[in-house]
Design a protein around this motif. Structure first.
Motif, PDB file in Angstrom:
ATOM      1  N   PRO A 113       0.812  -1.259  -0.011  1.00 21.47           N
ATOM      2  CA  PRO A 113       0.052   0.102   0.051  1.00 21.47           C
ATOM      3  C   PRO A 113       0.565   1.417  -0.004  1.00 21.47           C
ATOM      4  O   PRO A 113       0.419   2.297  -0.396  1.00 21.47           O
ATOM      5  CB  PRO A 113      -0.567  -0.189   1.230  1.00 21.47           C
ATOM      6  N   ASP A 114       2.005   1.290   0.346  1.00 23.24           N
ATOM      7  CA  ASP A 114       2.969   2.415   0.728  1.00 23.24           C
ATOM      8  C   ASP A 114       3.680   2.728  -0.714  1.00 23.24           C
ATOM      9  O   ASP A 114       4.047   3.776  -0.799  1.00 23.24           O
ATOM     10  CB  ASP A 114       3.845   2.433   1.813  1.00 23.24           C
ATOM     11  N   THR A 115       3.726   1.854  -1.655  1.00 24.30           N
ATOM     12  CA  THR A 115       4.509   2.059  -2.809  1.00 24.30           C
ATOM     13  C   THR A 115       3.666   1.891  -4.156  1.00 24.30           C
ATOM     14  O   THR A 115       4.210   2.074  -5.150  1.00 24.30           O
ATOM     15  CB  THR A 115       5.554   1.162  -2.934  1.00 24.30           C
ATOM     16  N   VAL A 116       2.428   1.271  -3.809  1.00 29.22           N
ATOM     17  CA  VAL A 116       1.599   1.164  -5.081  1.00 29.22           C
ATOM     18  C   VAL A 116       1.328   2.457  -5.916  1.00 29.22           C
ATOM     19  O   VAL A 116       1.330   2.342  -7.217  1.00 29.22           O
ATOM     20  CB  VAL A 116       0.222   0.337  -4.788  1.00 29.22           C
ATOM     21  N   GLY A 117       1.118   3.590  -5.069  1.00 32.06           N
ATOM     22  CA  GLY A 117       0.858   4.956  -5.959  1.00 32.06           C
ATOM     23  C   GLY A 117       2.048   5.002  -7.012  1.00 32.06           C
ATOM     24  O   GLY A 117       1.826   5.468  -8.066  1.00 32.06           O
ATOM     25  N   ALA A 118       3.303   5.001  -6.103  1.00 30.86           N
ATOM     26  CA  ALA A 118       4.362   5.448  -7.183  1.00 30.86           C
ATOM     27  C   ALA A 118       4.880   4.508  -8.063  1.00 30.86           C
ATOM     28  O   ALA A 118       5.046   4.973  -9.397  1.00 30.86           O
ATOM     29  CB  ALA A 118       5.539   5.368  -6.111  1.00 30.86           C
ATOM     30  N   GLU A 119       4.286   3.175  -8.153  1.00 32.70           N
ATOM     31  CA  GLU A 119       4.747   2.333  -9.109  1.00 32.70           C
ATOM     32  C   GLU A 119       3.435   2.373 -10.448  1.00 32.70           C
ATOM     33  O   GLU A 119       3.886   2.340 -11.614  1.00 32.70           O
ATOM     34  CB  GLU A 119       4.363   0.852  -8.467  1.00 32.70           C
ATOM     35  N   ILE A 120       2.310   2.711 -10.105  1.00 31.73           N
ATOM     36  CA  ILE A 120       1.257   2.879 -10.926  1.00 31.73           C
ATOM     37  C   ILE A 120       1.714   4.451 -11.613  1.00 31.73           C
ATOM     38  O   ILE A 120       1.550   4.335 -12.808  1.00 31.73           O
ATOM     39  CB  ILE A 120      -0.175   3.218 -10.205  1.00 31.73           C
ATOM     40  N   ASN A 121       2.077   5.311 -11.017  1.00 30.79           N
ATOM     41  CA  ASN A 121       2.709   6.614 -11.672  1.00 30.79           C
ATOM     42  C   ASN A 121       3.744   6.211 -12.587  1.00 30.79           C
ATOM     43  O   ASN A 121       3.760   7.265 -13.819  1.00 30.79           O
ATOM     44  CB  ASN A 121       3.142   7.513 -10.468  1.00 30.79           C
ATOM     45  N   LYS A 122       4.459   5.367 -12.245  1.00 26.73           N
ATOM     46  CA  LYS A 122       5.806   5.353 -13.459  1.00 26.73           C
ATOM     47  C   LYS A 122       5.260   4.460 -14.547  1.00 26.73           C
ATOM     48  O   LYS A 122       5.647   5.024 -15.714  1.00 26.73           O
ATOM     49  CB  LYS A 122       6.800   4.023 -12.663  1.00 26.73           C
ATOM     50  N   LYS A 123       4.190   3.600 -14.331  1.00 27.92           N
ATOM     51  CA  LYS A 123       3.644   3.138 -15.710  1.00 27.92           C
ATOM     52  C   LYS A 123       2.653   4.180 -16.516  1.00 27.92           C
ATOM     53  O   LYS A 123       2.660   4.282 -17.640  1.00 27.92           O
ATOM     54  CB  LYS A 123       2.591   1.999 -15.559  1.00 27.92           C
ATOM     55  N   LEU A 124       1.781   4.837 -15.761  1.00 29.74           N
ATOM     56  CA  LEU A 124       1.012   5.992 -16.248  1.00 29.74           C
ATOM     57  C   LEU A 124       2.111   7.054 -16.932  1.00 29.74           C
ATOM     58  O   LEU A 124       1.845   7.573 -17.953  1.00 29.74           O
ATOM     59  CB  LEU A 124       0.346   6.819 -15.334  1.00 29.74           C
ATOM     60  N   THR A 125       3.241   7.467 -16.299  1.00 26.50           N
ATOM     61  CA  THR A 125       4.031   8.238 -16.851  1.00 26.50           C
ATOM     62  C   THR A 125       4.546   7.529 -18.349  1.00 26.50           C
ATOM     63  O   THR A 125       4.887   8.129 -19.388  1.00 26.50           O
ATOM     64  CB  THR A 125       5.375   8.674 -16.109  1.00 26.50           C
ATOM     65  N   ALA A 126       4.982   6.416 -18.334  1.00 24.24           N
ATOM     66  CA  ALA A 126       5.532   5.544 -19.753  1.00 24.24           C
ATOM     67  C   ALA A 126       4.412   5.624 -20.521  1.00 24.24           C
ATOM     68  O   ALA A 126       4.809   5.838 -21.903  1.00 24.24           O
ATOM     69  CB  ALA A 126       6.074   4.381 -19.188  1.00 24.24           C
ATOM     70  N   ASP A 127       3.180   5.563 -20.042  1.00 26.64           N
ATOM     71  CA  ASP A 127       2.019   5.455 -21.179  1.00 26.64           C
ATOM     72  C   ASP A 127       1.660   6.707 -21.844  1.00 26.64           C
ATOM     73  O   ASP A 127       1.167   6.801 -22.859  1.00 26.64           O
ATOM     74  CB  ASP A 127       1.041   4.639 -20.351  1.00 26.64           C
ATOM     75  N   ALA A 128       1.366   7.412 -20.838  1.00 25.21           N
ATOM     76  CA  ALA A 128       0.709   8.941 -21.056  1.00 25.21           C
ATOM     77  C   ALA A 128       1.508  10.265 -21.255  1.00 25.21           C
ATOM     78  O   ALA A 128       1.344  11.171 -21.644  1.00 25.21           O
ATOM     79  CB  ALA A 128      -0.398   9.342 -20.352  1.00 25.21           C
ATOM     80  N   GLY A 129       3.083   9.756 -20.705  1.00 22.40           N
ATOM     81  CA  GLY A 129       3.941  10.964 -20.851  1.00 22.40           C
ATOM     82  C   GLY A 129       3.874  11.727 -19.545  1.00 22.40           C
ATOM     83  O   GLY A 129       4.654  12.632 -19.373  1.00 22.40           O
ATOM     84  N   LYS A 130       2.841  11.634 -18.620  1.00 16.99           N
ATOM     85  CA  LYS A 130       2.654  12.427 -17.344  1.00 16.99           C
ATOM     86  C   LYS A 130       2.150  11.431 -16.298  1.00 16.99           C
ATOM     87  O   LYS A 130       1.117  10.967 -16.607  1.00 16.99           O
ATOM     88  CB  LYS A 130       2.256  13.806 -17.838  1.00 16.99           C
ATOM     89  N   GLY A 131       2.396  11.737 -15.069  1.00 16.70           N
ATOM     90  CA  GLY A 131       1.937  10.900 -14.169  1.00 16.70           C
ATOM     91  C   GLY A 131       0.897  11.800 -13.357  1.00 16.70           C
ATOM     92  O   GLY A 131       0.475  12.841 -13.845  1.00 16.70           O
ATOM     93  N   LEU A 132       0.519  11.237 -12.185  1.00 21.03           N
ATOM     94  CA  LEU A 132      -0.566  12.026 -11.359  1.00 21.03           C
ATOM     95  C   LEU A 132       0.086  12.588 -10.195  1.00 21.03           C
ATOM     96  O   LEU A 132       0.940  12.113  -9.618  1.00 21.03           O
ATOM     97  CB  LEU A 132      -1.684  11.155 -11.095  1.00 21.03           C
ATOM     98  N   SER A 133      -0.593  13.595  -9.598  1.00 17.65           N
ATOM     99  CA  SER A 133      -0.091  13.937  -8.436  1.00 17.65           C
ATOM    100  C   SER A 133      -0.530  13.216  -7.383  1.00 17.65           C
ATOM    101  O   SER A 133      -1.298  12.353  -7.286  1.00 17.65           O
ATOM    102  CB  SER A 133      -0.826  15.374  -8.144  1.00 17.65           C
ATOM    103  N   ASP A 134       0.204  13.115  -6.097  1.00 12.58           N
ATOM    104  CA  ASP A 134       0.061  12.457  -4.830  1.00 12.58           C
ATOM    105  C   ASP A 134      -1.440  12.579  -4.280  1.00 12.58           C
ATOM    106  O   ASP A 134      -2.106  11.740  -4.119  1.00 12.58           O
ATOM    107  CB  ASP A 134       0.897  12.814  -3.937  1.00 12.58           C
ATOM    108  N   ALA A 135      -1.880  13.705  -4.399  1.00 14.50           N
ATOM    109  CA  ALA A 135      -3.420  13.918  -4.199  1.00 14.50           C
ATOM    110  C   ALA A 135      -4.335  13.157  -4.810  1.00 14.50           C
ATOM    111  O   ALA A 135      -5.323  12.652  -4.515  1.00 14.50           O
ATOM    112  CB  ALA A 135      -3.648  15.471  -3.890  1.00 14.50           C
ATOM    113  N   VAL A 136      -4.238  13.352  -6.123  1.00 17.50           N
ATOM    114  CA  VAL A 136      -5.189  12.750  -7.159  1.00 17.50           C
ATOM    115  C   VAL A 136      -5.070  11.049  -7.065  1.00 17.50           C
ATOM    116  O   VAL A 136      -6.010  10.305  -6.657  1.00 17.50           O
ATOM    117  CB  VAL A 136      -4.807  13.092  -8.758  1.00 17.50           C
ATOM    118  N   LEU A 137      -3.821  10.685  -6.839  1.00 12.39           N
ATOM    119  CA  LEU A 137      -3.498   9.108  -6.903  1.00 12.39           C
ATOM    120  C   LEU A 137      -4.214   8.601  -5.675  1.00 12.39           C
ATOM    121  O   LEU A 137      -4.731   7.755  -5.349  1.00 12.39           O
ATOM    122  CB  LEU A 137      -2.105   8.875  -6.904  1.00 12.39           C
ATOM    123  N   ALA A 138      -4.032   9.305  -4.478  1.00 14.02           N
ATOM    124  CA  ALA A 138      -4.565   8.876  -2.979  1.00 14.02           C
ATOM    125  C   ALA A 138      -5.861   8.942  -3.127  1.00 14.02           C
ATOM    126  O   ALA A 138      -6.665   7.839  -2.570  1.00 14.02           O
ATOM    127  CB  ALA A 138      -3.824   9.764  -1.831  1.00 14.02           C
TER     128      ALA A 138
END
Length: 361
Positions: free
Chosen positions: A272-297
């Motif tokens: 649970p503590d790292t899932v957001g960061a790992e999702i963001n890595k993939k989103l950044t790779a796919d869409a060119g940009k990740g999400l803010s911590d507030a949006v992800l949480a």
């Protein structure tokens, strides 16, 4: 000698009967077993997998980011394609351009009905929850929506159907060309955010993380959380859909895919503590940009990841699609093949799931 011969023939007869009984028992067991368990088919040389860059597809994102699918697939080459919404993924699946996809339930229903059951099967659940109608300031109740312009990800996708059927229940008319008492305009999710920020949209029915993006980044507010419309708040947002022909020809590969999905769901629960960061890595790779911590949480708070596809909700989803005018009438008997999933769950000591009479389980 005569007695010896009689005993010998009797022994042979008994052995033959036992062999036939054994074969019959095996045939009976195989009839209810998954294709992978019976040894049918062969592993595929390649699996072409579709998914969306959404938080509701987090098991797909994590499974790819952490290499969980590739680990289970072994020598099978994995290639992927990102889609914005379900109807586009169904087009690719129907054309044979992909073999399986993470997708919403309504497009899965549509392709099954339109093909009279020949197109695809749901082999596992992925996510529940994580969809809502968000609106601008000044709209505080359904009564304020008369004449409003609302977006959905794509005509006939799961959120589009949910929006149209809910509006009908509230007494509003819509049509598939944007007319009616409330104007529904299917729009790509990123464009929806821009148009909402520009004041050109009054709201949208979206999946996560787009609900949270409009709330956190654009000041929208939730008018309807879709979870409030379902018993116990459980409604399927994402399922795993496989081409019927691919499932029949390569059940071992489908088993590896389903196992990868289970592995990814477990990984999300265990980290649970790292899932957001790992999702963001993939989103950044796919869409060119990740999400803010507030949006992800916020997004992750509103989604539950589970392999249960909640088959018990699918007849209601059919009724919603008919009410929305986005699908044809037809039977969904046979839509599910959960035998591989339940074989894996049972082997791991987990509770199996039901197809609710709509296929194999």
């Amino acid at each position: 000698m005569k007695n010896t011969r009689i005993l010998t023939l009797t022994a042979l007869a008994v052995a033959g009967m036992m062999a036939l009984t054994g074969c019959a028992s095996q045939a009976s067991a195989d009839a209810g077993a998954s294709p992978a368990a019976t040894g049918a088919g062969t592993p595929a040389t390649e699996l072409r997998l579709g998914y969306f860059a959404n938080v509701t597809h987090a098991p797909a994102l994590i499974g790819l980011q952490e290499g969980l699918f590739e680990k289970e697939l072994g020598d099978t080459t994995l290639t992927t394609q990102v889609f914005n919404a379900g109807p586009a993924a169904i087009e690719a699946l129907s054309a044979g351009a992909i073999d399986a996809t993470f997708i919403g339930p309504n497009p899965s229903i549509n392709t099954f009905i339109q093909s009279q059951g020949a197109s695809a099967r749901i082999v596992a659940g992925v996510a529940t929850g994580g969809a809502a109608l968000v609106v601008r300031d000044g709209i505080s109740s359904p009564a304020d929506l008369a004449g409003a312009t609302l977006a959905s990800p794509q005509l006939g996708n799961t959120q589009d159907v949910a929006l149209r059927s809910w509006l009908k229940d509230e007494g509003y008319s819509t049509d598939t060309t944007g007319g009616g008492d409330v104007h529904v305009t299917p729009t790509e999710n990123a464009q929806t955010l821009t148009l909402f920020q520009q004041g050109q949209l009054d709201g949208a029915w979206l999946p996560e993380p787009w609900v949270s993006r409009l709330v956190v980044d654009a000041g929208a507010k939730v008018l309807v959380d879709e979870a409030d419309l379902w018993k116990d708040g459980a409604f399927p947002t994402t399922v795993l859909l496989v081409r019927k022909d691919f499932l029949e020809e390569h059940p071992q590969t489908v088993e590896a895919l389903v196992k990868g999905n289970l592995d990814a769901i477990a990984w999300i629960g265990d980290n649970p503590d790292t899932v957001g960061a790992e999702i963001n890595k993939k989103l950044t790779a796919d869409a060119g940009k990740g999400l803010s911590d507030a949006v992800l949480a916020r997004a992750l708070e509103h989604v539950t990841f589970s392999a249960n596809p909640h088959a018990e909700t699918f007849q209601q989803l059919v009724d919603n699609g008919l009410a929305a005018g986005t699908q044809k009438k037809g039977s969904i008997d046979g839509l599910f093949d959960l035998r591989i999933l339940n074989g894996l769950l049972g082997a791991d000591g987990q509770e199996t799931v039901s197809a609710d009479g709509l296929g194999e389980d």
